[in-house]
Design a protein around this motif. Structure first.
Motif, PDB file in Angstrom:
ATOM      1  N   MET A 168       2.646  -6.927 -17.499  1.00 17.34           N
ATOM      2  CA  MET A 168       1.942  -5.891 -16.783  1.00 17.34           C
ATOM      3  C   MET A 168       1.572  -4.748 -17.723  1.00 17.34           C
ATOM      4  O   MET A 168       0.519  -4.144 -17.561  1.00 17.34           O
ATOM      5  CB  MET A 168       2.820  -5.385 -15.642  1.00 17.34           C
ATOM      6  CG  MET A 168       2.042  -4.616 -14.616  1.00 17.34           C
ATOM      7  SD  MET A 168       0.694  -5.549 -13.947  1.00 17.34           S
ATOM      8  CE  MET A 168       1.047  -5.500 -12.260  1.00 17.34           C
ATOM      9  N   GLN A 169       2.430  -4.473 -18.689  1.00 14.42           N
ATOM     10  CA  GLN A 169       2.156  -3.413 -19.656  1.00 14.42           C
ATOM     11  C   GLN A 169       0.900  -3.725 -20.464  1.00 14.42           C
ATOM     12  O   GLN A 169       0.136  -2.827 -20.803  1.00 14.42           O
ATOM     13  CB  GLN A 169       3.368  -3.247 -20.593  1.00 14.42           C
ATOM     14  CG  GLN A 169       3.238  -2.119 -21.569  1.00 14.42           C
ATOM     15  CD  GLN A 169       3.310  -0.758 -20.899  1.00 14.42           C
ATOM     16  OE1 GLN A 169       3.751  -0.633 -19.766  1.00 14.42           O
ATOM     17  NE2 GLN A 169       2.860   0.259 -21.587  1.00 14.42           N
TER      18      GLN A 169
ATOM     19  N   TYR B  64      -2.198  -2.649 -18.569  1.00 13.77           N
ATOM     20  CA  TYR B  64      -2.396  -1.201 -18.593  1.00 13.77           C
ATOM     21  C   TYR B  64      -2.926  -0.736 -19.947  1.00 13.77           C
ATOM     22  O   TYR B  64      -3.732   0.184 -20.017  1.00 13.77           O
ATOM     23  CB  TYR B  64      -1.099  -0.468 -18.262  1.00 13.77           C
ATOM     24  CG  TYR B  64      -0.740  -0.536 -16.806  1.00 13.77           C
ATOM     25  CD1 TYR B  64      -1.613  -0.069 -15.832  1.00 13.77           C
ATOM     26  CD2 TYR B  64       0.475  -1.067 -16.399  1.00 13.77           C
ATOM     27  CE1 TYR B  64      -1.291  -0.135 -14.493  1.00 13.77           C
ATOM     28  CE2 TYR B  64       0.797  -1.148 -15.057  1.00 13.77           C
ATOM     29  CZ  TYR B  64      -0.081  -0.676 -14.111  1.00 13.77           C
ATOM     30  OH  TYR B  64       0.228  -0.746 -12.793  1.00 13.77           O
ATOM     31  N   LYS B  65      -2.480  -1.377 -21.033  1.00 12.93           N
ATOM     32  CA  LYS B  65      -2.994  -1.022 -22.357  1.00 12.93           C
ATOM     33  C   LYS B  65      -4.473  -1.356 -22.470  1.00 12.93           C
ATOM     34  O   LYS B  65      -5.256  -0.587 -23.016  1.00 12.93           O
ATOM     35  CB  LYS B  65      -2.208  -1.748 -23.444  1.00 12.93           C
ATOM     36  CG  LYS B  65      -0.846  -1.168 -23.690  1.00 12.93           C
ATOM     37  CD  LYS B  65      -0.146  -1.875 -24.822  1.00 12.93           C
ATOM     38  CE  LYS B  65       1.228  -1.299 -25.055  1.00 12.93           C
ATOM     39  NZ  LYS B  65       1.930  -1.961 -26.153  1.00 12.93           N
TER      40      LYS B  65
ATOM     41  N   LEU C 253      -6.614  -1.609 -19.928  1.00 15.86           N
ATOM     42  CA  LEU C 253      -7.318  -0.688 -19.038  1.00 15.86           C
ATOM     43  C   LEU C 253      -7.508   0.669 -19.707  1.00 15.86           C
ATOM     44  O   LEU C 253      -8.596   1.244 -19.663  1.00 15.86           O
ATOM     45  CB  LEU C 253      -6.550  -0.543 -17.727  1.00 15.86           C
ATOM     46  CG  LEU C 253      -7.143   0.398 -16.695  1.00 15.86           C
ATOM     47  CD1 LEU C 253      -8.475  -0.139 -16.204  1.00 15.86           C
ATOM     48  CD2 LEU C 253      -6.183   0.560 -15.530  1.00 15.86           C
ATOM     49  N   HIS C 254      -6.456   1.156 -20.337  1.00 10.23           N
ATOM     50  CA  HIS C 254      -6.543   2.443 -21.028  1.00 10.23           C
ATOM     51  C   HIS C 254      -7.544   2.375 -22.184  1.00 10.23           C
ATOM     52  O   HIS C 254      -8.320   3.316 -22.406  1.00 10.23           O
ATOM     53  CB  HIS C 254      -5.169   2.861 -21.546  1.00 10.23           C
ATOM     54  CG  HIS C 254      -5.173   4.163 -22.282  1.00 10.23           C
ATOM     55  ND1 HIS C 254      -5.410   5.366 -21.657  1.00 10.23           N
ATOM     56  CD2 HIS C 254      -5.003   4.450 -23.585  1.00 10.23           C
ATOM     57  CE1 HIS C 254      -5.370   6.330 -22.544  1.00 10.23           C
ATOM     58  NE2 HIS C 254      -5.124   5.795 -23.734  1.00 10.23           N
TER      59      HIS C 254
ATOM     60  N   GLN D  39     -11.109   2.382 -20.703  1.00  6.86           N
ATOM     61  CA  GLN D  39     -11.439   3.670 -20.109  1.00  6.86           C
ATOM     62  C   GLN D  39     -11.682   4.732 -21.180  1.00  6.86           C
ATOM     63  O   GLN D  39     -12.541   5.590 -21.030  1.00  6.86           O
ATOM     64  CB  GLN D  39     -10.327   4.134 -19.177  1.00  6.86           C
ATOM     65  CG  GLN D  39     -10.298   3.404 -17.866  1.00  6.86           C
ATOM     66  CD  GLN D  39      -9.163   3.871 -16.977  1.00  6.86           C
ATOM     67  OE1 GLN D  39      -8.257   4.580 -17.414  1.00  6.86           O
ATOM     68  NE2 GLN D  39      -9.201   3.459 -15.727  1.00  6.86           N
TER      69      GLN D  39
END
Length: 75
Positions: free
Chosen positions: A1-2, A5-6, A8-9, A12
């Motif tokens: 899951m991490q 998020y990496k 996605l960041h 973005q």
């Protein structure tokens, strides 16, 4: 899951900011615009992604053409 998020960041932070600029122009949240692009992409089998890339290209060209110059000698 991490890992997700990496990623996605990363996108973005280094994206084209198409959704944010559209949201600012329309006066709505950027999350709504991003969600609309995602649903449009899935529903039309890629048209939303193609539209996103077209808008990113168009906004970049517009920024290059309409940059504000401080004087006549900046040409």
């Amino acid at each position: 899951m991490q890992f997700l998020y990496k990623q996605l960041h990363y996108f973005q932070k280094r994206g084209y900011h198409v959704c944010q600029r559209i949201a600012d122009r329309l006066g709505i949240r950027a999350k709504v615009v991003r969600t609309t692009f995602m649903y449009l992409t899935f529903a039309t089998l890629g048209f939303g992604f193609a539209l996103y890339l077209f808008l990113a290209f168009w906004m970049r060209i517009k920024d290059i053409v309409y940059t504000k110059r401080s004087s006549v000698f900046d040409l």
